[in-house]
Design an enzyme around this catalytic site. Structure first.
Site, PDB file in Angstrom:
ATOM      1  N   GLU A 115       0.857  -1.198   0.000  1.00  0.00           N
ATOM      2  CA  GLU A 115       0.000   0.000   0.000  1.00  0.00           C
ATOM      3  C   GLU A 115       0.887   1.240   0.000  1.00  0.00           C
ATOM      4  O   GLU A 115       2.111   1.146   0.113  1.00  0.00           O
ATOM      5  CB  GLU A 115      -0.935  -0.009   1.228  1.00  0.00           C
ATOM      6  CG  GLU A 115      -2.032  -1.062   1.113  1.00  0.00           C
ATOM      7  CD  GLU A 115      -2.940  -1.151   2.320  1.00  0.00           C
ATOM      8  OE1 GLU A 115      -2.848  -0.282   3.210  1.00  0.00           O
ATOM      9  OE2 GLU A 115      -3.727  -2.094   2.363  1.00  0.00           O
ATOM     10  N   HIS A 233      -8.716   9.660   3.301  1.00  0.00           N
ATOM     11  CA  HIS A 233      -8.354   8.549   2.405  1.00  0.00           C
ATOM     12  C   HIS A 233      -8.582   9.041   0.981  1.00  0.00           C
ATOM     13  O   HIS A 233      -9.628   9.617   0.680  1.00  0.00           O
ATOM     14  CB  HIS A 233      -9.207   7.320   2.691  1.00  0.00           C
ATOM     15  CG  HIS A 233      -8.639   6.066   2.092  1.00  0.00           C
ATOM     16  ND1 HIS A 233      -8.606   5.851   0.735  1.00  0.00           N
ATOM     17  CD2 HIS A 233      -8.064   4.990   2.659  1.00  0.00           C
ATOM     18  CE1 HIS A 233      -8.038   4.675   0.501  1.00  0.00           C
ATOM     19  NE2 HIS A 233      -7.696   4.136   1.657  1.00  0.00           N
ATOM     20  N   ARG A 279      -0.414   8.888   1.786  1.00  0.00           N
ATOM     21  CA  ARG A 279      -1.801   9.295   1.613  1.00  0.00           C
ATOM     22  C   ARG A 279      -2.043  10.795   1.564  1.00  0.00           C
ATOM     23  O   ARG A 279      -2.895  11.285   0.835  1.00  0.00           O
ATOM     24  CB  ARG A 279      -2.594   8.755   2.787  1.00  0.00           C
ATOM     25  CG  ARG A 279      -3.592   7.794   2.355  1.00  0.00           C
ATOM     26  CD  ARG A 279      -4.227   7.161   3.535  1.00  0.00           C
ATOM     27  NE  ARG A 279      -4.204   5.732   3.305  1.00  0.00           N
ATOM     28  CZ  ARG A 279      -4.686   4.854   4.137  1.00  0.00           C
ATOM     29  NH1 ARG A 279      -5.196   5.252   5.279  1.00  0.00           N
ATOM     30  NH2 ARG A 279      -4.653   3.584   3.842  1.00  0.00           N
ATOM     31  N   HIS A 340     -10.979   9.820   7.100  1.00  0.00           N
ATOM     32  CA  HIS A 340     -10.782   8.379   7.275  1.00  0.00           C
ATOM     33  C   HIS A 340     -10.212   8.007   8.640  1.00  0.00           C
ATOM     34  O   HIS A 340     -10.662   7.042   9.260  1.00  0.00           O
ATOM     35  CB  HIS A 340      -9.840   7.907   6.163  1.00  0.00           C
ATOM     36  CG  HIS A 340      -9.557   6.439   6.161  1.00  0.00           C
ATOM     37  ND1 HIS A 340     -10.552   5.507   5.952  1.00  0.00           N
ATOM     38  CD2 HIS A 340      -8.404   5.736   6.330  1.00  0.00           C
ATOM     39  CE1 HIS A 340     -10.014   4.289   5.988  1.00  0.00           C
ATOM     40  NE2 HIS A 340      -8.715   4.414   6.235  1.00  0.00           N
ATOM     41  N   ARG A 375      -0.396   8.912   9.113  1.00  0.00           N
ATOM     42  CA  ARG A 375      -0.263   7.467   9.349  1.00  0.00           C
ATOM     43  C   ARG A 375       0.072   6.712   8.067  1.00  0.00           C
ATOM     44  O   ARG A 375      -0.522   6.963   7.012  1.00  0.00           O
ATOM     45  CB  ARG A 375      -1.577   6.933   9.903  1.00  0.00           C
ATOM     46  CG  ARG A 375      -1.621   5.423  10.014  1.00  0.00           C
ATOM     47  CD  ARG A 375      -2.926   4.953  10.603  1.00  0.00           C
ATOM     48  NE  ARG A 375      -4.032   5.189   9.713  1.00  0.00           N
ATOM     49  CZ  ARG A 375      -4.592   4.254   8.940  1.00  0.00           C
ATOM     50  NH1 ARG A 375      -4.109   3.024   8.930  1.00  0.00           N
ATOM     51  NH2 ARG A 375      -5.613   4.542   8.173  1.00  0.00           N
TER      52      ARG A 375
HETATM   53  P1  FAD Z   1     -13.218   0.671  16.338  1.00  0.00           P
HETATM   54  O1  FAD Z   1     -12.918  -0.553  15.598  1.00  0.00           O
HETATM   55  O2  FAD Z   1     -13.855   1.785  15.601  1.00  0.00           O
HETATM   56  O3  FAD Z   1     -14.154   0.302  17.564  1.00  0.00           O
HETATM   57  C1  FAD Z   1     -14.696   1.320  18.386  1.00  0.00           C
HETATM   58  C2  FAD Z   1     -15.713   0.693  19.310  1.00  0.00           C
HETATM   59  O4  FAD Z   1     -16.082   1.634  20.309  1.00  0.00           O
HETATM   60  C3  FAD Z   1     -17.004   0.297  18.631  1.00  0.00           C
HETATM   61  O5  FAD Z   1     -17.399  -0.948  19.156  1.00  0.00           O
HETATM   62  C4  FAD Z   1     -17.994   1.376  19.067  1.00  0.00           C
HETATM   63  O6  FAD Z   1     -19.341   0.961  19.106  1.00  0.00           O
HETATM   64  C5  FAD Z   1     -17.481   1.656  20.450  1.00  0.00           C
HETATM   65  N1  FAD Z   1     -17.869   2.965  20.992  1.00  0.00           N
HETATM   66  C6  FAD Z   1     -17.600   4.189  20.501  1.00  0.00           C
HETATM   67  N2  FAD Z   1     -18.100   5.137  21.318  1.00  0.00           N
HETATM   68  C7  FAD Z   1     -18.680   4.492  22.352  1.00  0.00           C
HETATM   69  C8  FAD Z   1     -19.378   4.918  23.512  1.00  0.00           C
HETATM   70  N3  FAD Z   1     -19.590   6.206  23.795  1.00  0.00           N
HETATM   71  N4  FAD Z   1     -19.859   3.978  24.365  1.00  0.00           N
HETATM   72  C9  FAD Z   1     -19.690   2.650  24.097  1.00  0.00           C
HETATM   73  N5  FAD Z   1     -19.032   2.199  23.018  1.00  0.00           N
HETATM   74  C10 FAD Z   1     -18.541   3.105  22.158  1.00  0.00           C
HETATM   75  N6  FAD Z   1      -6.624   0.319   9.245  1.00  0.00           N
HETATM   76  C11 FAD Z   1      -5.681  -0.569   8.917  1.00  0.00           C
HETATM   77  O7  FAD Z   1      -4.662  -0.689   9.612  1.00  0.00           O
HETATM   78  N7  FAD Z   1      -5.828  -1.339   7.807  1.00  0.00           N
HETATM   79  C12 FAD Z   1      -6.917  -1.268   7.010  1.00  0.00           C
HETATM   80  O8  FAD Z   1      -7.027  -2.007   6.034  1.00  0.00           O
HETATM   81  C13 FAD Z   1      -7.923  -0.331   7.330  1.00  0.00           C
HETATM   82  N8  FAD Z   1      -9.016  -0.172   6.548  1.00  0.00           N
HETATM   83  C14 FAD Z   1     -10.012   0.664   6.955  1.00  0.00           C
HETATM   84  C15 FAD Z   1     -11.190   0.746   6.214  1.00  0.00           C
HETATM   85  C16 FAD Z   1     -12.237   1.532   6.648  1.00  0.00           C
HETATM   86  C17 FAD Z   1     -13.503   1.618   5.838  1.00  0.00           C
HETATM   87  C18 FAD Z   1     -12.111   2.258   7.865  1.00  0.00           C
HETATM   88  C19 FAD Z   1     -13.241   3.120   8.361  1.00  0.00           C
HETATM   89  C20 FAD Z   1     -10.927   2.212   8.579  1.00  0.00           C
HETATM   90  C21 FAD Z   1      -9.889   1.414   8.143  1.00  0.00           C
HETATM   91  N9  FAD Z   1      -8.698   1.332   8.869  1.00  0.00           N
HETATM   92  C22 FAD Z   1      -7.739   0.439   8.506  1.00  0.00           C
HETATM   93  C23 FAD Z   1      -8.575   2.002  10.145  1.00  0.00           C
HETATM   94  C24 FAD Z   1      -8.887   0.990  11.250  1.00  0.00           C
HETATM   95  O9  FAD Z   1      -9.909   0.129  10.821  1.00  0.00           O
HETATM   96  C25 FAD Z   1      -9.332   1.642  12.536  1.00  0.00           C
HETATM   97  O10 FAD Z   1      -8.457   2.666  12.884  1.00  0.00           O
HETATM   98  C26 FAD Z   1      -9.336   0.600  13.651  1.00  0.00           C
HETATM   99  O11 FAD Z   1     -10.170  -0.465  13.291  1.00  0.00           O
HETATM  100  C27 FAD Z   1      -9.796   1.221  14.950  1.00  0.00           C
HETATM  101  O12 FAD Z   1      -9.971   0.200  15.887  1.00  0.00           O
HETATM  102  P2  FAD Z   1     -10.496   0.580  17.321  1.00  0.00           P
HETATM  103  O13 FAD Z   1     -10.626  -0.688  18.071  1.00  0.00           O
HETATM  104  O14 FAD Z   1      -9.653   1.646  17.887  1.00  0.00           O
HETATM  105  O15 FAD Z   1     -11.930   1.256  17.058  1.00  0.00           O
HETATM  106  C1  SIN Z   2      -7.228   0.701   2.800  1.00  0.00           C
HETATM  107  O1  SIN Z   2      -7.510  -0.481   2.617  1.00  0.00           O
HETATM  108  O2  SIN Z   2      -6.932   1.489   1.900  1.00  0.00           O
HETATM  109  C2  SIN Z   2      -7.255   1.223   4.192  1.00  0.00           C
HETATM  110  C3  SIN Z   2      -5.968   0.984   4.810  1.00  0.00           C
HETATM  111  C4  SIN Z   2      -5.791   1.851   6.012  1.00  0.00           C
HETATM  112  O3  SIN Z   2      -6.609   2.721   6.320  1.00  0.00           O
HETATM  113  O4  SIN Z   2      -4.759   1.669   6.646  1.00  0.00           O
END
Ligand code: FAD
Ligand code: SIN
Length: 533
Positions: A115, A233, A279, A340, A375
């Site tokens: 990537e 993104h 990015r 993103h 990032r």
């Molecule tokens: P999340 O996975 O967002 O989980 C947050 C949790 O907190 C959820 O369960 C939510 O319901 C809960 N929550 C929030 N507020 C509250 C509240 N007030 N009370 C109770 N619960 C709450 N990153 C990569 O490294 N590789 C990738 O390929 C990639 N692709 C992506 C594609 C997309 C479409 C997106 C949106 C992001 C992508 N990212 C990727 C970024 C990455 O997915 C996220 O940064 C990562 O998953 C965040 O994980 P997390 O556990 O911190 O939060």
């Molecule tokens: C993507 O698949 O382009 C998302 C990867 C990322 O947010 O790190």
């Protein structure tokens, strides 16, 4: 009031990892806003970056991460993440996560993608639905664990702070379940609420990403930092409807080429890495091409690869685009940038500790120092895995010396209500707020735009706070309050950075200020309320 050893707020990759580790040492209550799998994690496509290939090295991954971070990454944090990455991938496999692989002389080998910003193939993935595979597997493991209790449709309103402790200590959180407000008293609280993409009108983030954790931690007095670095993104499917559908950067890693409407491949004119530049550079280049040509989108062209290869590597993207009448094996994909990923967050040390005792943070809500000003792709899931694991280890060892906190006073759920007309106005506020963040605090900023945004956000915040203090709690109002709070913090941070660096680009200071070492933008709430309201 409920009691638990560990309160985990959020059930994405960070919360689930923390819970699975901590559950070996005490009782875990995990709360989550919607159903347990709904999270940004669930939508991750590209994969997880880690050094898993003999042609790669820790030094190279560290170098790529730091060079993308534009002088603001913390080297120790980056080295920790990179070195511990491969072991955390093995943990995932032990928990049952299956990644894509191929056979080499009868040996099963992990398939590694490429990537933007990476100089080696190092993205471990499950086709283009890596997040779903990780999320569903870890949720299953948590559901099976006797020490983990998951409360779905339960929203944290604010962190509870025990002011009788010296220094004051996080003692859990006030939660809303249905119409009921409760206190969950916890010896350790882990904040894993994810990002805040919903602060912007167009975002790849699901609706849960309203910056709740960031706003709650700031209100409770924890240090937050680098919030000016919202990552856009480059390639969300155009037109954007609701949650923008992502076209993974892995598509460019697979040979995808960005083109303007007349077919010109433009990225080579912007960066030596061309379509695989970091990015921030790609998103700005697209923004510029669209503005100078007056186009609403650019194209991503993957038709150079064989049709079956594309369908096999990107089944989810292929299917979704086909449902929008675009056959990506034959046609170019219209794309635009969308908000993103928040690179800043609640500031943590190498063990995931925040500045508020008793409170840990990991995942997108945290600012561990690894992302700096921009990032590197697929470092987010990696960071969440590494630092939530570390946080859990540290929290488990803290537990031995931490007794039950004194319950802070309960917050009241005001009995007033908003009338329908008021709620319609609030919805307008939300739209206006997200639109002004998109228009004035987006990919290209200026002092004038930031000032205008600040005045308008202040106005909206006053209205929202007024309603918040008299209407009964609802998830919508809690989220709106947090979105308004985070918008304000992003604007303040962006206004304080008088240079352009990484994701923060302002026309008034178009260059990096290299006259002094790069600094974090740190904000602390000095008017912290004793607890809750
Ligand atoms: P999340 O996975 O967002 O989980 C947050 C949790 O907190 C959820 O369960 C939510 O319901 C809960 N929550 C929030 N507020 C509250 C509240 N007030 N009370 C109770 N619960 C709450 N990153 C990569 O490294 N590789 C990738 O390929 C990639 N692709 C992506 C594609 C997309 C479409 C997106 C949106 C992001 C992508 N990212 C990727 C970024 C990455 O997915 C996220 O940064 C990562 O998953 C965040 O994980 P997390 O556990 O911190 O939060
Ligand atoms: C993507 O698949 O382009 C998302 C990867 C990322 O947010 O790190």
């Amino acid at each position: 009031m409920q009691k638990t050893d560990f309160l985990v707020i959020g059930s994405g990759i960070a919360g689930l990892t923390f819970a699975l580790e901590a559950a070996e040492y005490g009782s875990v209550t995990m709360i989550t806003k919607k159903q347990d799998t709904e999270s940004s994690t669930n939508y991750a496509q590209g994969g997880i970056a880690a050094v898993l290939n003999i042609k790669d090295s820790f030094d190279l991954h560290v170098r790529d991460t730091m060079s993308c971070g534009a002088g603001l990454c913390k080297k120790r944090a980056v080295m920790t993440m990179v070195r511990e990455g491969p072991t955390r991938i093995t943990d995932l496999q032990k928990w049952g996560v299956e990644f894509s692989y191929y056979f080499d002389e009868g040996r099963k080998v992990l398939a590694l993608g490429r990537e933007g910003g990476h100089t080696r193939d190092r993205i471990v993935h499950k086709a283009d639905y890596t997040g779903r595979e990780v999320e569903s597997t870890l949720v299953r493991r948590c559901e099976e664990h006797p020490n983990i209790r998951i409360l779905e449709h339960t929203t944290a309103i604010d962190l509870a702070v025990d002011q009788s402790a010296d220094p004051p200590r996080c003692a859990g959180a006030y939660i809303l379940k249905g119409d009921t407000v409760e206190l969950i008293l916890a010896r350790i609280t882990s904040l894993s609420t994810g990002g805040c993409g919903r602060v912007y009108l167009h975002t790849t983030n699901p609706s849960i990403a309203s910056g709740d954790g960031l706003a709650m931690a700031y209100r409770a007095g924890a240090r937050v930092g680098n919030l000016e670095f919202m990552q856009f993104h480059p390639t969300a499917l155009y037109p954007v409807k609701g949650q923008a559908f992502l076209i993974s950067e892995a598509v460019r890693g697979f040979g995808g080429v960005l083109r303007t409407s007349d077919g010109t491949a433009f990225m080579a004119g912007y960066h030596p890495m061309s379509d695989l530049a970091p990015r921030d550079i790609v998103a700005r280049a697209i923004d510029r091409e669209m503005k100078t040509r007056g186009d609403d989108f650019v194209y991503l062209d993957i038709t150079g690869r064989r049709s079956h290869e594309v369908r096999e590597r990107f089944p989810n993207i292929y299917k979704h685009c086909l449902s929008q009448n675009i056959d990506i094996t034959k046609e170019w994909i219209p794309v635009v940038p969308a908000a993103h990923y928040m690179c800043g967050g609640v500031m943590t040390d190498l063990m995931g500790r925040t500045s508020l005792p008793g409170l840990y943070a990991a995942g997108e809500v945290a600012c561990s120092g690894v992302h700096g000003a921009n990032r590197l792709a697929s470092n987010s899931l990696l960071e969440a895995l590494v630092f939530s694991h570390r946080a859990a280890r540290s929290a488990c060892s803290d537990l031995k010396s931490v007794g039950d906190p004194n319950p802070p006073p309960m917050i009241e759920n005001p009995s007033g209500s908003s009338n329908d007309e008021e709620w319609v106005l609030v919805s307008h506020d939300l739209f206006e707020l997200r639109k002004l963040m998109w228009d004035y605090v987006g990919i290209v900023r200026s002092t004038l735009r930031l000032e205008r945004a600040r005045r308008r956000v202040d106005l909206i915040r006053r209205e929202v706070e007024d309603l918040y203090t008299r209407a009964g709690f609802s998830v919508g109002l809690i989220e709106l309050r947090n979105i308004a709070q985070v918008a304000k913090l992003i604007i303040i941070s962006a206004s304080r950075r008088r240079e352009s660096r990484g994701l923060h680009y302002t026309t008034d200071y178009p260059h990096e200020d290299n006259s002094r070492p790069a600094r974090d933008t740190v904000l602390v709430n000095r008017r912290r309320r004793p607890s809750g309201r």
